[in-house]
Write an enzyme that holds these catalytic residues in place. Structure first.
Site, PDB file in Angstrom:
ATOM      1  N   ASP A 154      -2.115  -0.496   5.835  1.00 50.32           N
ATOM      2  CA  ASP A 154      -2.578  -0.243   6.880  1.00 50.32           C
ATOM      3  C   ASP A 154      -3.988   0.863   7.608  1.00 50.32           C
ATOM      4  O   ASP A 154      -4.129   1.045   8.659  1.00 50.32           O
ATOM      5  CB  ASP A 154      -1.279   1.718   7.142  1.00 50.32           C
ATOM      6  N   ASP A 165       1.078  -1.243  -0.168  1.00 47.47           N
ATOM      7  CA  ASP A 165      -0.108  -0.086  -0.222  1.00 47.47           C
ATOM      8  C   ASP A 165       0.865   1.426   0.105  1.00 47.47           C
ATOM      9  O   ASP A 165       2.323   0.942   0.252  1.00 47.47           O
ATOM     10  CB  ASP A 165      -0.922  -0.077   0.922  1.00 47.47           C
ATOM     11  N   ILE A 166       0.317   2.673  -0.154  1.00 43.59           N
ATOM     12  CA  ILE A 166       1.154   2.897  -0.013  1.00 43.59           C
ATOM     13  C   ILE A 166       1.019   4.527   0.965  1.00 43.59           C
ATOM     14  O   ILE A 166       2.249   4.586   1.730  1.00 43.59           O
ATOM     15  CB  ILE A 166       0.883   4.540  -1.643  1.00 43.59           C
ATOM     16  N   GLY A 201      -5.091   2.270  -3.164  1.00 40.44           N
ATOM     17  CA  GLY A 201      -6.740   2.866  -3.863  1.00 40.44           C
ATOM     18  C   GLY A 201      -6.709   4.010  -4.665  1.00 40.44           C
ATOM     19  O   GLY A 201      -7.291   4.731  -5.884  1.00 40.44           O
TER      20      GLY A 201
END
Length: 258
Positions: A207, A9-10, A44
């Protein structure tokens, strides 16, 4: 070591709370590259909102729009746009409540209003500007994700009314809108099929709420220490926070870096 497939994820995972990549994270990613493992982003965000991260970390594969568009080494392997009728339904419903929308295609994003303070405040956290206005943008582009801007107290009516869409909150003022069943897990599943990777060789770090399905699905999943409890409960392992070498420590736990 057998080649592994690792998804990151970023926001809150690769990027710290200052929207910077910690030095330990950058070092760990390049150690993965050096060892011959395959690294991909799972986010996302739209592709044009993380190109700088791709370049900095030398990552050319990704699951974006929360799993609705998957690209491996420059080639699209999954495209799952939102149904046009569903977009028109959400348009009418949200307009009556003064909840603006952003339409997100692979090429760009547009707002259905000229300007709205909630859009500006939310989108700024991604280091992005308020999108240009084009209320007909969805008619001429495949829309893989929408953003709706409303408070948490107004969220339930969308969940209740639209069983043909999936809503995931990413900001106190905004939710992602996805096709039904849309998730990062679906995108990763397609990626695994394309690469023939065994489940035991797949890892994922996340997260936040849109990471829950991914963390439950992936056999070796890691929740960041800064994640909410509901996200931590979905992962196999909880590492330290993003500001505390969380990515490095999670990779070290699984023996992927020294």
């Amino acid at each position: 070591m057998e080649r592994k497939l690792i998804f990151f994820d970023i926001d809150g995972t690769l990027l710290d709370h200052k929207k910077q990549i910690p030095a330990s994270t950058k070092h760990a990613i390049f150690e993965l590259h050096k060892a011959g493992h395959e690294v991909a982003i799972s986010t996302g965000r739209a592709p044009y909102l993380f190109q700088d991260i791709q370049q900095e970390l030398n990552i050319d594969s990704f699951v974006c729009f929360n799993g609705q568009y998957v690209q491996r080494r420059g080639e699209a392997i999954l495209k799952n746009p939102i149904d046009l009728k569903a977009i028109e339904e959400i348009n009418g419903f949200s307009e009556k409540r003064d909840h603006p929308l952003i339409y997100m295609s692979y090429e760009g994003m547009r707002a259905n209003v000229p300007h709205h303070k909630d859009i500006e405040k939310s989108i700024a956290t991604l280091k992005a500007a308020h999108p240009d206005h084009d209320s007909d943008y969805y008619k001429h582009h495949n829309i893989y994700q929408m953003l709706i801007f409303c408070g948490k107290q107004e969220e339930n009516e969308y969940h209740k009314y639209f069983d043909n869409l999936n809503f995931i909150r990413w900001h106190e003022l905004s939710m992602d809108i996805l096709p039904p069943g849309g998730s990062k897990a679906k995108g990763i599943e397609r990626y695994m099929s394309e690469t023939g990777t065994k489940p035991e060789n797949v890892y994922a770090f996340g997260d936040y709420l849109n990471d829950i399905e991914m963390l439950k699905f992936v056999e070796n999943s890691v929740a960041m220490g800064n994640a909410p409890d509901i996200v931590k409960e979905s992962a196999k392992y909880v590492t330290s926070g993003v500001d505390e070498d969380g990515v490095y420590n999670g990779l070290k736990y699984y023996g992927l870096v020294k």
